[in-house]
Design a protein around this motif. Structure first.
Motif: not given
Lengths: 174, 157
Positions: A131-142
């Protein structure tokens, strides 16, 4: 800015590089190969953050074990990119895709630093888990989207005839 | 015979459309480059592991299994975006030595990957001596050569 580009354009070493038959193909080929090293590894880091792949690999393993290689690729990429720019500054000065690429690289860099100094600090809490935090997942997408856009704008630099109309109206390269 | 096949490809309506449509070639080329990045990353993570570098705390066979599908699908994307480029510039490709070298090395690379590399990557670690390093080194060499020749088709043909 334009006078700086014109000044570089007139330098004997810039002219020599521009007129060399082998310099351009060599620099561009190394630029592409080093892009594969850098962007290829960063893409899988981003996809690990998003949760697409390498889910069993602890997140913190990737920066420690893969980033030195990715940064080596980035370094070679920067040097060859700088040499390509140095050899034909006026070709790139009026090129929309060149400036778009530079801006995208800047934003990608800011995203990387922001992630590193904010979200990544809590990595121990989510290093092993899925479960990766949303902020980290968003940073990955960006990051994934931005680096893909950098690759695309880099390729589009060859298409000087396909620049947006509003950009052409600015007459920057004239 | 091969030349007439390339002449036929060049004469296809699709090839003409690719050349006439302003955005067709740039879009296909950009997609090809993005697929190349995906392919290179999947290959490199496993090859570096074969060389004893990179993600050494993760079992090699686990990495190889997971990244295999990314490598295959990236290669499919490379093929799908590469084929229209060959079709639309078939005669340029035919007369370019770099194109033929690239194709030969791709065939060698695919055979090497699906036979030796896969077997070594999925084998129990520590049982093959120095072979994983040799295989990792060869794999990087093969796919780097493919990208170099690919770039030179456009630059020197």
């Amino acid at each position: 800015m334009r006078s700086l580009f014109e000044w570089v354009d007139a330098l004997p070493s810039s002219i020599a590089l521009r007129e060399s038959l082998n310099a351009y193909p060599t620099m561009l080929t190394i630029h592409v190969v080093s892009m594969c090293l850098f962007a290829g590894l960063i893409a899988y880091w981003d996809m690990r953050l998003i949760g697409f792949t390498l889910k069993k690999v602890p997140v913190s393993n990737i920066p420690t074990r893969l980033f030195p290689w990715a940064l080596t690729g980035y370094g070679i990429n920067l040097i060859t990119g700088a040499l390509l720019l140095y050899s034909q500054p006026m070709r790139y000065y009026g090129n929309f895709y060149f400036w778009a690429k530079m801006a995208l690289m800047l934003v990608a860099g800011i995203n990387m630093f922001w992630f590193h100094y904010a979200t990544y600090k809590s990595v121990q809490a989510w290093d092993q888990g899925r479960e990766i935090p949303l902020n980290a997942r968003l940073a990955g997408v960006v990051s994934l989207v931005l680096w893909a856009a950098v690759v695309v704008t880099g390729r589009m630099m060859a298409y000087s005839g396909l620049m947006p109309g509003w950009w052409n109206n600015l007459n920057i390269g004239a | 015979m091969l030349q007439s096949f390339f002449v036929w490809m060049q004469g296809l309506p699709f090839s003409a459309w690719m050349l006439e449509e302003t955005w067709a070639s740039p879009i296909i080329q950009c997609a090809h480059l993005v697929a190349l990045v995906g392919f290179a990353g999947a290959v490199l993570v496993v090859d570096m592991r074969l060389l004893g570098r990179g993600l050494i705390k993760t079992p090699l066979n686990q990495l190889a299994r997971e990244l295999d599908r990314w490598m295959i699908w990236s290669f499919v994307a490379l093929f799908v975006t590469g084929a229209p480029q060959v079709l639309s510039t078939a005669l340029k490709q035919y007369y370019s030595p770099f194109f033929w070298w690239k194709m030969q090395i791709i065939v060698i690379g695919l055979l090497f990957n699906f036979t030796i590399r896969r077997r070594v990557a999925l084998a129990e670690e520590g049982t093959l001596g120095h072979w994983p390093k040799v295989v990792g080194f060869l794999s990087i060499g093969i796919w780097t050569s493919v990208s170099v020749y690919a770039r030179l088709i456009g630059l020197l043909s």
